[in-house]
Motif scaffolding. Structure first.
Motif, PDB file in Angstrom:
ATOM      1  N   LEU A 161       0.866  -1.170   0.000  1.00 37.98           N
ATOM      2  CA  LEU A 161       0.000   0.000   0.000  1.00 37.98           C
ATOM      3  C   LEU A 161       0.907   1.225   0.000  1.00 37.98           C
ATOM      4  N   ARG A 162       0.658   2.161  -0.907  1.00 36.27           N
ATOM      5  CA  ARG A 162       1.593   3.259  -1.110  1.00 36.27           C
ATOM      6  C   ARG A 162       0.930   4.600  -0.788  1.00 36.27           C
ATOM      7  N   PRO A 183      -3.174   8.697  -0.457  1.00 36.79           N
ATOM      8  CA  PRO A 183      -2.734   7.642  -1.383  1.00 36.79           C
ATOM      9  C   PRO A 183      -1.763   8.214  -2.411  1.00 36.79           C
ATOM     10  N   GLU A 188      -3.817   3.947  -6.303  1.00 39.09           N
ATOM     11  CA  GLU A 188      -3.774   3.593  -4.874  1.00 39.09           C
ATOM     12  C   GLU A 188      -5.041   4.054  -4.162  1.00 39.09           C
TER      13      GLU A 188
END
Length: 277
Positions: A161-162, A183, A188
């Motif tokens: 998850l970025r 995000p 994302e």
């Protein structure tokens, strides 16, 4: 010694002109001082001085944790990373600051980003509670039921998850102290929204207030008492200085497999299981 009328008149003109020049030199200074004194100093939003109910449920007035048990899905910050070290340095700076006694500073090993908050045993109706679990169910039993659902849940979500650090929102006037995240890109954002919506429906079976407007963040401290103007400025300066180091540690914050965790207070989050991909 006698003076002619012409010389007396000239002398008076000279003295009047000299006085006028002297007064003219003083007027700008006096006017500037009056303008400076009349300007109102910029004040904080009065709401920043009000301690939220959420904070009062989680902490005692001296900053020590109160019992506050429940469950959640989070991503702890990777311990062996420059990013974690930089965030921990900010936590240490808050703890040792002149206003540190007005904060409940969290231990650095608890730092995490919440992916989806679950139910807790305080003010259950306000926070939200699973629709198919009786509202008077002990929190330990609720944790067990949610844990069983998590074990059957499949994320179908690409990892990591970025996120990016939202410096502007983090520096905006607000209660200390959290790092605001967004995000990393549109993909994302869609990925996280889909995951949160699915977990709310399939696992927790309720939507908390503010589900659709939830702001990702990393909590470092809770404010227990209001700041003076000087403390507020000190806090903003300290935050700005440390944000430079945090941002330099990484431009993209990558978090791994979300963790289903339980807690008895805000100091420690016990990982029960990792979500299945």
């Amino acid at each position: 010694m006698l003076h002619s009328p012409e010389s007396t008149h000239s002398r008076r003109q000279f003295l009047l002109c000299s006085s006028a020049f002297s007064l003219a030199g003083l007027f700008p200074l006096r006017l500037s001082a009056q303008r400076a004194g009349s300007e109102e100093p910029q004040k904080d939003d009065p709401q920043l001085e009000i301690i939220p109910k959420d904070t009062l449920l989680k902490f005692n007035p001296d900053g020590s944790p109160r019992p506050f048990a429940g469950n959640t899905v989070i991503c702890h910050l990777p311990q062996q990373s420059r990013f974690h070290d930089a965030v921990a340095a900010l936590g240490d700076a808050l703890r040792s600051s002149s206003f540190g006694t007005k904060l409940a500073v969290l231990p650095s090993d608890s730092y995490h980003a919440t992916i989806l908050g679950g139910p807790n045993d305080q003010d259950r109706r306000r926070y939200g509670w699973p629709s198919d679990i009786p509202i008077n169910t002990p929190i330990a039993e609720c944790n067990r039921i949610i844990g069983e659902r998590i074990a059957r849940f499949r994320m179908h979500t690409e990892l990591p998850l970025r996120f990016r650090l939202d410096k502007e929102k983090t520096l905006a006037p607000q209660r200390p102290c959290g790092l605001q995240l967004v995000p990393a890109d549109a993909n994302e954002k869609l990925k996280l929204r889909t995951l949160r919506d699915r977990m709310a429906t399939e696992v927790f079976r309720y939507r908390a207030p503010g589900h659709d407007t939830f702001g990702f963040h990393i909590s470092l401290a809770y404010q227990m008492r209001g700041f003076t103007a000087g403390e507020r400025q000190h806090y903003q300066d300290l935050l700005a200085q440390n944000l430079t180091m945090i941002d330099a540690a990484t431009s993209i914050i990558e978090l791994g497999v979300p963790e289903f965790s339980t807690f008895v207070d805000m100091y420690r989050f016990e990982v029960q299981t990792l979500l299945c991909t």
